[in-house]
Write an enzyme that holds these catalytic residues in place. Structure first.
Site, PDB file in Angstrom:
ATOM      1  N   GLU A   1       0.823  -1.217   0.000  1.00 12.54           N
ATOM      2  CA  GLU A   1       0.000   0.000   0.000  1.00 12.54           C
ATOM      3  C   GLU A   1       0.858   1.267   0.000  1.00 12.54           C
ATOM      4  O   GLU A   1       1.671   1.474   0.911  1.00 12.54           O
ATOM      5  CB  GLU A   1      -0.935  -0.004   1.227  1.00 12.54           C
ATOM      6  CG  GLU A   1      -1.871   1.190   1.222  1.00 12.54           C
ATOM      7  CD  GLU A   1      -3.037   1.069   2.208  1.00 12.54           C
ATOM      8  OE1 GLU A   1      -3.454  -0.062   2.520  1.00 12.54           O
ATOM      9  OE2 GLU A   1      -3.521   2.122   2.653  1.00 12.54           O
TER      10      GLU A   1
ATOM     11  N   LYS B   1      -8.121  -0.592  11.048  1.00 10.17           N
ATOM     12  CA  LYS B   1      -7.453  -1.032   9.814  1.00 10.17           C
ATOM     13  C   LYS B   1      -6.213  -0.168   9.588  1.00 10.17           C
ATOM     14  O   LYS B   1      -5.161  -0.657   9.176  1.00 10.17           O
ATOM     15  CB  LYS B   1      -8.427  -0.932   8.633  1.00 10.17           C
ATOM     16  CG  LYS B   1      -7.948  -1.592   7.356  1.00 10.17           C
ATOM     17  CD  LYS B   1      -7.101  -0.715   6.472  1.00 10.17           C
ATOM     18  CE  LYS B   1      -6.748  -1.400   5.150  1.00 10.17           C
ATOM     19  NZ  LYS B   1      -5.861  -0.578   4.319  1.00 10.17           N
TER      20      LYS B   1
ATOM     21  N   ASP C   1       3.348 -14.273  11.906  1.00 14.28           N
ATOM     22  CA  ASP C   1       2.043 -14.720  11.416  1.00 14.28           C
ATOM     23  C   ASP C   1       1.058 -13.545  11.457  1.00 14.28           C
ATOM     24  O   ASP C   1       0.541 -13.175  12.518  1.00 14.28           O
ATOM     25  CB  ASP C   1       1.584 -15.879  12.327  1.00 14.28           C
ATOM     26  CG  ASP C   1       0.269 -16.493  11.887  1.00 14.28           C
ATOM     27  OD1 ASP C   1      -0.509 -15.830  11.175  1.00 14.28           O
ATOM     28  OD2 ASP C   1       0.008 -17.643  12.279  1.00 14.28           O
TER      29      ASP C   1
ATOM     30  N   HIS D   1      -1.863  10.665  -0.741  1.00 11.77           N
ATOM     31  CA  HIS D   1      -1.851   9.535  -1.678  1.00 11.77           C
ATOM     32  C   HIS D   1      -1.445  10.015  -3.063  1.00 11.77           C
ATOM     33  O   HIS D   1      -0.633   9.399  -3.731  1.00 11.77           O
ATOM     34  CB  HIS D   1      -3.257   8.919  -1.783  1.00 11.77           C
ATOM     35  CG  HIS D   1      -3.503   7.850  -0.764  1.00 11.77           C
ATOM     36  ND1 HIS D   1      -2.749   6.709  -0.709  1.00 11.77           N
ATOM     37  CD2 HIS D   1      -4.416   7.744   0.223  1.00 11.77           C
ATOM     38  CE1 HIS D   1      -3.179   5.947   0.277  1.00 11.77           C
ATOM     39  NE2 HIS D   1      -4.193   6.559   0.864  1.00 11.77           N
TER      40      HIS D   1
HETATM   41  C1  MEV Z   1      -6.375   3.242   4.590  1.00 14.69           C
HETATM   42  O1  MEV Z   1      -5.582   2.118   4.267  1.00 14.69           O
HETATM   43  C2  MEV Z   1      -6.439   3.443   6.090  1.00 14.69           C
HETATM   44  C3  MEV Z   1      -7.371   4.568   6.571  1.00 14.69           C
HETATM   45  O2  MEV Z   1      -8.674   4.370   6.057  1.00 14.69           O
HETATM   46  C4  MEV Z   1      -7.358   4.516   8.078  1.00 14.69           C
HETATM   47  C5  MEV Z   1      -8.363   5.472   8.732  1.00 14.69           C
HETATM   48  O3  MEV Z   1      -9.379   5.812   8.124  1.00 14.69           O
HETATM   49  O4  MEV Z   1      -8.093   5.827   9.902  1.00 14.69           O
HETATM   50  C6  MEV Z   1      -6.911   5.904   6.065  1.00 14.69           C
END
Ligand code: MEV
Length: 427
Positions: A83, A261, A277, A375
């Site tokens: 990513e 995430k 793992d 990004h």
């Molecule tokens: C993207 O990989 C992760 C985010 O969505 C985390 C978040 O929203 O805090 C940017």
């Protein structure tokens, strides 16, 4: 340990230049980092010994997270991820924490849980009592399974017995807590669980079925904290809005899943780079996010009395340095060397710190300019490179196409041609 993790301008070097700087700071030779070449990394033969039906290997980029100070020690952090923005964002957040001493961590020790499921127990309450009485015998029998672990200071620590109401009746679930030292621990605790099951079934007067570790590794918790600098974050308004974002994720499972995430973007990248793992760690972290029956944020951000931003993160981390892919994979070995860590506890400390940094970076971007600008800036570098820009030209071309909001291959080619025409060639 690195002599410094503050490697400014690392991204503007070419790969050989980056390797040289990383090698110099981490005390390795560039040759020792040579295994990071796809041609020199995991061989097909080694891969064939790791899993079944091997037909190839998958390359994932490995980048270096910079600026990390963890418990007073500079660490360069290898991160394996596909990513974009992840490595840059973590490094940027670590720089904001560096101003205030970096990350401070603590842990509960490397204790894993094995579960033994006992069914068809005639009197579960009495059986649980007898099993608790037998704890010294059971713990000694567990230790006898792994004298090497015991000689390293690990071994069985506690026996817990639960009576669990299920749709097939009350089951007696035995938890064996094992200090697994520098291992991830699955092999050690599964061996113990399988060996103990017949005796446990005999004491309980029932039948043992499942004998396996729990990925809810809540006896192997790592906590990280850091203070992020208000001015580097972008000012008091950004601090305030990150606190609002944190409160949102603490209260709402829909937001918490995305927030967490973002934490896992950092955690999984280091777990993967070190051959650990990823699924075990992810299962542990997400299960830990459920409190009071609700899935919540794993981290929390608050304003400090002096107006900076304090962040805390608590996660279970079942990671090790011995066994598994960490030993078998040459790139994982190089990653461990770059980190300069001596044991699994130090690895957990770095991983939790990266998770917190990653999370802060995402929350900051979301609370300020939004996630797309960063990004797109990184994407612009990829576009510049694919338009033929040499490493020393990439930053210039990328900044032009971003400034002019034309992040497209044909415009990058145009800018590159202009740049070359304007740069006098040495005689
Ligand atoms: C993207 O990989 C992760 C985010 O969505 C985390 C978040 O929203 O805090 C940017």
């Amino acid at each position: 340990m690195a002599s410094t993790s503050r490697l400014t301008g690392l991204r503007d070097s070419d790969i050989a230049g980056r390797r040289e700087r990383v090698a110099e700071s981490a005390g390795l030779t560039p040759e020792q980092l040579g295994v990071l070449d796809p041609a020199a990394g995991l061989s097909l033969e080694a891969a064939d010994h790791m899993i079944e039906n091997v037909v190839g290997v998958l390359g994932v980029p490995v980048g270096i997270g910079t600026n990390f100070v963890v418990d007073g020690v500079d660490r360069l952090v290898p991160m394996a991820t596909e990513e974009p923005s992840v490595v840059a964002a973590a490094s940027n957040a670590a720089r904001m924490a560096r101003e205030h001493g970096g990350f401070t961590t603590s842990d509960t020790g490397p204790v894993m849980i094995a579960q033994i499921q006992l069914v068809e127990v005639p009197d579960p309450g009495a059986a649980a009592f007898r099993l608790r009485e037998a704890a010294p015998e059971i713990l000694a029998a567990a230790d006898a399974q792994d004298p090497v672990l015991v000689s390293f200071g690990g071994g069985a620590r506690a026996l817990e017995v639960r009576e669990l109401a299920t749709r097939t009746g009350v089951q007696v679930i035995v938890h064996l807590h094992v200090d697994v030292r520098d291992a991830m621990g699955a092999n050690a605790v599964n061996t113990m669980a399988e060996a103990l099951a017949p005796r446990l079934a005999e004491i309980a007067g029932g039948r043992a079925i499942l004998r396996i570790l729990s990925n809810k590794a809540d006896q192997r918790i790592v906590r990280a904290r850091a203070t992020f600098d208000r001015d580097l974050l972008g000012g008091a308004d950004v601090v305030r809005d990150i606190v609002h974002a944190s409160a949102f994720a603490e209260a709402d499972p829909y937001r918490a899943a995305t927030h967490n995430k973002g934490i896992m973007n950092g955690i999984t990248a280091v777990v993967l780079a070190t051959g650990n793992d990823t699924r075990a760690v992810e299962a542990g972290c997400h299960s830990h996010a459920v409190r009071g029956g609700i899935y919540r944020a794993l981290s929390r951000f608050e304003e400090t009395p002096s107006g900076h931003l304090a962040g805390t993160l608590e996660v279970p981390l079942a990671v090790g340095l011995v066994g598994g892919a960490t030993r078998a994979h040459p790139v994982a070995q190089a990653a461990v060397k770059i980190l300069g860590i001596a044991n699994a506890s130090e690895l957990g400390a770095v991983i939790a710190s990266v998770g917190l940094a990653q999370n802060l970076a995402a929350c900051r971007a979301l609370a300020a300019e939004g996630i797309q600008r960063g990004h797109m800036t990184l994407h612009a570098r990829t576009i510049a490179a694919s338009a033929g820009a040499e490493p020393h030209e990439v930053a210039l071309v990328a900044s032009r196409i971003v400034a002019e909001k034309k992040i497209r291959a044909e415009y990058a080619t145009e800018v590159l041609a202009e740049l070359r025409a304007a740069t006098p060639v040495a005689p």
